[in-house]
Write an enzyme that holds these catalytic residues in place. Structure first.
Site, mmCIF file in Angstrom:
data_model
loop_
_atom_site.group_PDB
_atom_site.id
_atom_site.type_symbol
_atom_site.label_atom_id
_atom_site.label_comp_id
_atom_site.label_asym_id
_atom_site.label_seq_id
_atom_site.Cartn_x
_atom_site.Cartn_y
_atom_site.Cartn_z
ATOM 1 N N ASN A 4 -9.326 -15.502 -3.464
ATOM 2 C CA ASN A 4 -8.454 -14.839 -2.492
ATOM 3 C C ASN A 4 -7.003 -15.090 -2.885
ATOM 4 O O ASN A 4 -6.697 -16.067 -3.555
ATOM 5 C CB ASN A 4 -8.716 -15.418 -1.088
ATOM 6 N N HIS A 51 -3.198 -15.559 -1.068
ATOM 7 C CA HIS A 51 -2.515 -15.791 0.209
ATOM 8 C C HIS A 51 -1.018 -15.869 -0.063
ATOM 9 O O HIS A 51 -0.592 -16.521 -1.023
ATOM 10 C CB HIS A 51 -3.018 -17.092 0.844
HETATM 11 C C1 GRF Z 1 -0.824 -9.650 0.565
HETATM 12 O O1 GRF Z 1 0.412 -10.201 0.893
HETATM 13 C C2 GRF Z 1 -1.872 -10.722 0.422
HETATM 14 O O2 GRF Z 1 -1.376 -11.914 -0.078
HETATM 15 C C3 GRF Z 1 -2.327 -10.913 1.844
HETATM 16 O O3 GRF Z 1 -2.317 -9.622 2.406
HETATM 17 C C4 GRF Z 1 -1.386 -8.803 1.703
HETATM 18 C C5 GRF Z 1 -2.143 -7.619 1.211
HETATM 19 O O4 GRF Z 1 -1.309 -6.656 0.617
HETATM 20 N N1 GRF Z 1 -3.595 -11.574 1.895
HETATM 21 P P1 GRF Z 1 -1.949 -5.514 -0.265
HETATM 22 O O5 GRF Z 1 -2.983 -4.798 0.605
HETATM 23 O O6 GRF Z 1 -2.582 -6.144 -1.462
HETATM 24 O O7 GRF Z 1 -0.805 -4.610 -0.609
#
Ligand code: GRF
Length: 220
Positions: free
Chosen positions: A113, A115
């Site tokens: 994942n 974050h």
């Molecule tokens: C990203 O900031 C990711 O770190 C978090 O949710 C956001 C998703 O953005 N978990 P995207 O859909 O990849 O543009």
């Protein structure tokens, strides 16, 4: 004779725009990338990232969580879909849904994942608001192996991003996102190439890993 290891089959989970998914798909186009993106799945049928992925010729699967009577039922369907596409690694990229411990355990050390903070700081939602409120001067993003507790698990890589006095939530989010798009493809590459040892819940690069000093800081 081609002696390269077969590419790992990666399924990506999204819930929205999918910009991290796009960065992974684009990186995986390189002939020597050790993973191929075999499917993009979403719990939200209207996730805009699904359209983009479909346009790239990638299999897309939409599993509307609202159509399931329980989290357990949804996770079972998700697991079956991941198995059906032959996924070996699951990459969560903005997948905004808590998973049952059973599902996470089924993909133990095979699910990662991203974050948008330097974990273990600022787990959870509204990260950038809380970063600004806390007045920290450095934030960033983290790619980690998924464990049942939200935003925990062995850390595979991090990128540091400065916080400026003039930052708004949107400006900071954009700066961190730029770092995410650099970090995630590099870390997925190392993970798919089995360049990590995970011992006692800590991930270490294997000794012969040339990228073992990976430290990303985007230009601002
Ligand atoms: C990203 O900031 C990711 O770190 C978090 O949710 C956001 C998703 O953005 N978990 P995207 O859909 O990849 O543009």
């Amino acid at each position: 004779m081609n002696t390269a290891a077969p590419k790992k089959r990666v399924a990506i989970l999204i819930s929205g725009r999918g910009s991290n998914m796009m960065s992974l798909v684009q990186a995986a186009c390189a002939p020597d990338y050790p993973a191929e993106i075999v499917a993009v799945l979403s719990n939200r049928p209207k996730a805009t990232g699904l359209i983009w992925a479909r346009d790239q010729g990638i299999e897309t699967i939409s599993l509307d969580h609202q159509g399931f009577e329980s989290r357990v039922c949804f996770d079972q369907a998700l697991h079956e879909a991941l198995e059906a596409v032959g996924a070996e690694i699951v990459a969560c990229a903005g997948f905004m849904r808590l998973m049952t411990p059973k599902l996470v355990k089924r993909w133990h050390n095979r699910m990662v994942n991203i974050h948008p903070s330097l974990l273990p700081a600022f787990k959870g939602l509204n990260t950038h608001d809380r970063v600004l409120a806390a007045g920290v001067r450095i934030t960033g993003c983290t790619v980690h192996v998924v464990r049942p507790e939200m935003d925990t698990g062995p850390i595979l890589g991090q990128a540091a991003v400065p916080v400026f006095n003039s930052d708004t939530t949107e400006v900071l989010a954009e700066r961190v996102l730029t770092a995410e798009h650099r970090l995630y493809p590099q870390i997925l590459s190392l993970f798919a190439a089995e360049r990590y040892d995970i011992n006692q819940e800590v991930a270490h690069f294997k000794e012969d890993c040339a990228d073992g000093s990976i430290l990303l800081s985007p230009k601002v």
